[in-house]
Design a protein around this motif. Structure first.
Motif, PDB file in Angstrom:
ATOM      1  N   ASN A   1      17.802  -7.020  -6.343  1.00  0.00           N
ATOM      2  CA  ASN A   1      16.326  -7.393  -6.311  1.00  0.00           C
ATOM      3  C   ASN A   1      16.047  -8.800  -5.892  1.00  0.00           C
ATOM      4  O   ASN A   1      14.992  -9.022  -5.556  1.00  0.00           O
ATOM      5  N   VAL A   2      17.053  -9.598  -5.910  1.00  0.00           N
ATOM      6  CA  VAL A   2      16.898 -10.999  -5.354  1.00  0.00           C
ATOM      7  C   VAL A   2      16.897 -11.167  -3.900  1.00  0.00           C
ATOM      8  O   VAL A   2      15.825 -11.868  -3.462  1.00  0.00           O
ATOM      9  N   GLU A   3      17.416 -10.199  -3.243  1.00  0.00           N
ATOM     10  CA  GLU A   3      17.377 -10.022  -1.707  1.00  0.00           C
ATOM     11  C   GLU A   3      16.314  -9.166  -1.184  1.00  0.00           C
ATOM     12  O   GLU A   3      15.777  -9.207   0.217  1.00  0.00           O
ATOM     13  N   VAL A   4      15.285  -8.420  -2.226  1.00  0.00           N
ATOM     14  CA  VAL A   4      14.132  -7.754  -1.494  1.00  0.00           C
ATOM     15  C   VAL A   4      13.350  -8.330  -0.835  1.00  0.00           C
ATOM     16  O   VAL A   4      12.880  -8.140   0.316  1.00  0.00           O
ATOM     17  N   PHE A   5      12.850  -9.631  -1.336  1.00  0.00           N
ATOM     18  CA  PHE A   5      11.810 -10.489  -0.492  1.00  0.00           C
ATOM     19  C   PHE A   5      12.073 -10.930   0.702  1.00  0.00           C
ATOM     20  O   PHE A   5      11.525 -11.067   1.804  1.00  0.00           O
ATOM     21  N   ASP A   6      13.377 -11.276   1.037  1.00  0.00           N
ATOM     22  CA  ASP A   6      13.864 -11.815   2.182  1.00  0.00           C
ATOM     23  C   ASP A   6      13.918 -10.586   3.382  1.00  0.00           C
ATOM     24  O   ASP A   6      13.733 -10.999   4.324  1.00  0.00           O
ATOM     25  N   GLU A   7      14.004  -9.335   2.781  1.00  0.00           N
ATOM     26  CA  GLU A   7      14.052  -8.237   3.519  1.00  0.00           C
ATOM     27  C   GLU A   7      12.824  -7.962   4.296  1.00  0.00           C
ATOM     28  O   GLU A   7      12.387  -7.737   5.483  1.00  0.00           O
ATOM     29  N   VAL A   8      11.531  -8.379   3.524  1.00  0.00           N
ATOM     30  CA  VAL A   8      10.262  -8.268   3.831  1.00  0.00           C
ATOM     31  C   VAL A   8      10.187  -9.535   4.985  1.00  0.00           C
ATOM     32  O   VAL A   8       9.559  -9.257   6.061  1.00  0.00           O
ATOM     33  N   ALA A   9      10.540 -10.732   4.575  1.00  0.00           N
ATOM     34  CA  ALA A   9      10.243 -11.625   5.419  1.00  0.00           C
ATOM     35  C   ALA A   9      11.047 -11.655   6.538  1.00  0.00           C
ATOM     36  O   ALA A   9      10.400 -11.907   7.754  1.00  0.00           O
ATOM     37  N   LYS A  10      12.299 -10.878   6.738  1.00  0.00           N
ATOM     38  CA  LYS A  10      12.952 -10.751   8.072  1.00  0.00           C
ATOM     39  C   LYS A  10      12.418  -9.556   8.639  1.00  0.00           C
ATOM     40  O   LYS A  10      12.700  -9.375  10.103  1.00  0.00           O
ATOM     41  N   GLY A  11      11.338  -8.790   8.228  1.00  0.00           N
ATOM     42  CA  GLY A  11      10.901  -7.674   8.960  1.00  0.00           C
ATOM     43  C   GLY A  11      11.524  -6.286   8.656  1.00  0.00           C
ATOM     44  O   GLY A  11      11.227  -5.529   9.505  1.00  0.00           O
ATOM     45  N   ASN A  12      12.609  -6.476   7.839  1.00  0.00           N
ATOM     46  CA  ASN A  12      13.258  -5.085   7.645  1.00  0.00           C
ATOM     47  C   ASN A  12      12.365  -4.240   6.642  1.00  0.00           C
ATOM     48  O   ASN A  12      12.933  -2.981   6.397  1.00  0.00           O
ATOM     49  N   ALA A  13      11.452  -4.673   6.129  1.00  0.00           N
ATOM     50  CA  ALA A  13      10.635  -3.847   5.403  1.00  0.00           C
ATOM     51  C   ALA A  13       8.867  -4.375   5.335  1.00  0.00           C
ATOM     52  O   ALA A  13       8.988  -5.570   5.945  1.00  0.00           O
ATOM     53  N   ASP A  14       7.982  -3.768   5.146  1.00  0.00           N
ATOM     54  CA  ASP A  14       6.765  -4.348   5.400  1.00  0.00           C
ATOM     55  C   ASP A  14       6.177  -4.578   3.869  1.00  0.00           C
ATOM     56  O   ASP A  14       5.296  -5.705   4.041  1.00  0.00           O
ATOM     57  N   VAL A  15       6.340  -4.010   2.872  1.00  0.00           N
ATOM     58  CA  VAL A  15       5.498  -4.066   1.663  1.00  0.00           C
ATOM     59  C   VAL A  15       6.517  -4.173   0.406  1.00  0.00           C
ATOM     60  O   VAL A  15       7.764  -3.236   0.348  1.00  0.00           O
ATOM     61  N   MET A  16       6.489  -5.103  -0.483  1.00  0.00           N
ATOM     62  CA  MET A  16       7.064  -4.870  -1.851  1.00  0.00           C
ATOM     63  C   MET A  16       6.040  -4.934  -2.811  1.00  0.00           C
ATOM     64  O   MET A  16       5.108  -5.876  -2.903  1.00  0.00           O
ATOM     65  N   ILE A  17       6.004  -3.949  -3.805  1.00  0.00           N
ATOM     66  CA  ILE A  17       5.093  -3.988  -4.862  1.00  0.00           C
ATOM     67  C   ILE A  17       5.781  -4.339  -6.123  1.00  0.00           C
ATOM     68  O   ILE A  17       6.953  -3.825  -6.619  1.00  0.00           O
ATOM     69  N   THR A  18       5.404  -5.391  -6.924  1.00  0.00           N
ATOM     70  CA  THR A  18       5.702  -6.005  -7.914  1.00  0.00           C
ATOM     71  C   THR A  18       4.659  -6.781  -8.685  1.00  0.00           C
ATOM     72  O   THR A  18       3.457  -6.695  -8.483  1.00  0.00           O
ATOM     73  N   ASP A  19       5.361  -7.370  -9.815  1.00  0.00           N
ATOM     74  CA  ASP A  19       4.216  -7.729 -10.921  1.00  0.00           C
ATOM     75  C   ASP A  19       3.652  -9.099 -10.126  1.00  0.00           C
ATOM     76  O   ASP A  19       4.006  -9.715  -9.163  1.00  0.00           O
ATOM     77  N   ALA A  20       2.274  -9.299 -10.470  1.00  0.00           N
ATOM     78  CA  ALA A  20       1.404 -10.213  -9.668  1.00  0.00           C
ATOM     79  C   ALA A  20       2.362 -11.768  -9.605  1.00  0.00           C
ATOM     80  O   ALA A  20       2.272 -12.326  -9.005  1.00  0.00           O
ATOM     81  N   SER A  21       2.685 -12.002 -11.108  1.00  0.00           N
ATOM     82  CA  SER A  21       3.569 -13.348 -11.292  1.00  0.00           C
ATOM     83  C   SER A  21       4.547 -13.397 -10.116  1.00  0.00           C
ATOM     84  O   SER A  21       4.548 -14.626  -9.830  1.00  0.00           O
TER      85      SER A  21
END
Length: 269
Positions: A186-206
Motif C-alpha cells: 500500500n505504501v508504494e501504490v502512490f509512487d506507481e501512479v506518479a511513475k506512470g505505471n497506473a493512472d488512478v488510485m481510489i482511496t479515502d479523501a484524507s
C-alpha cells in the motif's frame, strides 16, 4: 390435625408465622459478575492495538526506525495513557484484519479503519473520529480527465489498489471496464501512479490530501471535498460495552480539551 388446634392458638400461630415471613429478609439472587474487557485490559496492564502500518498518515511502520508512527499511533498511545496501561502494537494487514480481530489478537483496531456493517457484526465501533469518502488521486495533469466514476471506468484506464480493504471493495463494485491492478504494498501504490505505471488510485479523501503533500506538483487529489461516497472512520473494539463507553468518553474529553486537535494538526495540517 391443624383443625383440632383451638382457634385462638391457630390465629396466634398464623400471625406469628406471617410476622416471621414479613420480617425475614429475602435471600438476594446470586449473580455472577460478567468479565469486562475493560477490566481485563486494566488487570493485564497492556492495551493491545492492531494496526496495519501501511496507511499514512494514520499508521506507518518506519523501516528505518522499526517503529510505528502516525495519527492513530499517537492516539493509541494517548488511549493507553488514559487507561493507565502500556501499549502493545500488534501488526496486521487489510486482508487479514477481520480474521485477526476474530482471533482476539488485539483489543482494538486502529489505523484509518473505516466503519462498516460487516465489521460492526463482529465488534463495536467508537463514535466516529472522521467523516470522509472515496475519491481519486491522479497525476496533476489528469485531474480534469478523471472527475467521475464514468470517466475512470473506460478501456485503457489503469486503476491501482491495495488488496483486501474498502478501497478494493469500492473498485470491484464500480469499475467493470477499467483495468484493476492489485499492488501488494500500500505504501508504494502512490509512487506507481506518479511513475506512470497506473493512472488512478481510489482511496479515502484524507489519504489523497496527505499523498498530495508528499508529491507536490506530481500527484493531485480530485475533489476531496466531494468524495464519491460517504464513509466514517472509527476505532474497532472487541464487543464490550464497558470498553466502548470508556473509549467514547475519552474521545469526547480529548475533543473538548483540544488534545485531539493537536494530534490532527501534527499529521494533517
Amino acid at each position: 390435625m391443624f383443625a383440632s388446634i383451638p382457634r385462638r392458638v391457630r390465629t396466634l400461630a398464623l400471625a406469628a408465622g406471617l410476622a416471621v415471613a414479613v420480617s425475614a429478609p429475602l435471600a438476594a439472587p446470586t449473580v455472577a459478575a460478567e468479565a469486562s474487557r475493560l477490566d481485563e485490559i486494566v488487570s493485564r496492564g497492556v492495551l493491545r492495538v492492531g494496526t496495519t502500518g501501511d496507511y499514512r498518515p494514520f499508521t506507518y511502520l518506519n523501516k528505518e526506525t522499526g517503529q510505528y508512527e502516525g495519527y492513530d499511533i499517537d492516539m493509541a498511545n494517548a488511549l493507553a495513557t488514559a487507561l493507565g496501561v502500556k501499549l502493545e502494537l500488534v501488526g496486521t494487514s487489510w486482508p487479514t484484519l477481520a480474521k485477526d480481530f476474530e482471533a482476539d489478537k488485539f483489543d482494538v483496531a486502529m489505523g484509518g479503519v473505516s466503519i462498516t456493517l460487516d465489521r460492526q457484526k463482529k465488534g463495536l465501533f467508537t463514535i466516529p473520529i472522521m467523516r470522509e469518502g472515496k475519491t481519486p488521486i491522479v497525476r496533476c495533469g489528469d485531474v480534469a480527465k478523471f472527475q467521475t466514476v464514468a470517466d475512470i471506468d473506460k478501456p485503457g484506464v489503469r486503476v491501482i489498489v491495495n488488496p483486501g480493504g474498502t478501497n478494493e471493495r469500492f473498485d470491484r463494485a464500480n469499475f467493470k471496464t477499467a483495468e484493476i491492478k492489485v499492488h501488494p504494498n500500500n505504501v508504494e501504490v502512490f509512487d506507481e501512479v506518479a511513475k506512470g505505471n497506473a493512472d488512478v488510485m481510489i482511496t479515502d479523501a484524507s489519504e489523497t490530501l496527505f499523498q498530495q503533500k508528499l508529491h507536490p506538483g506530481v500527484l493531485c487529489a480530485v475533489h476531496p471535498d466531494k468524495p464519491f461516497d460517504f464513509a466514517e472512520k472509527g476505532y474497532w473494539l472487541q464487543r464490550d460495552g464497558a470498553l466502548k463507553a470508556f473509549v467514547d468518553q475519552w474521545l469526547h474529553i480529548s475533543g473538548e480539551t483540544g488534545a485531539t486537535a493537536k494530534v490532527y494538526a501534527k499529521w494533517f495540517n
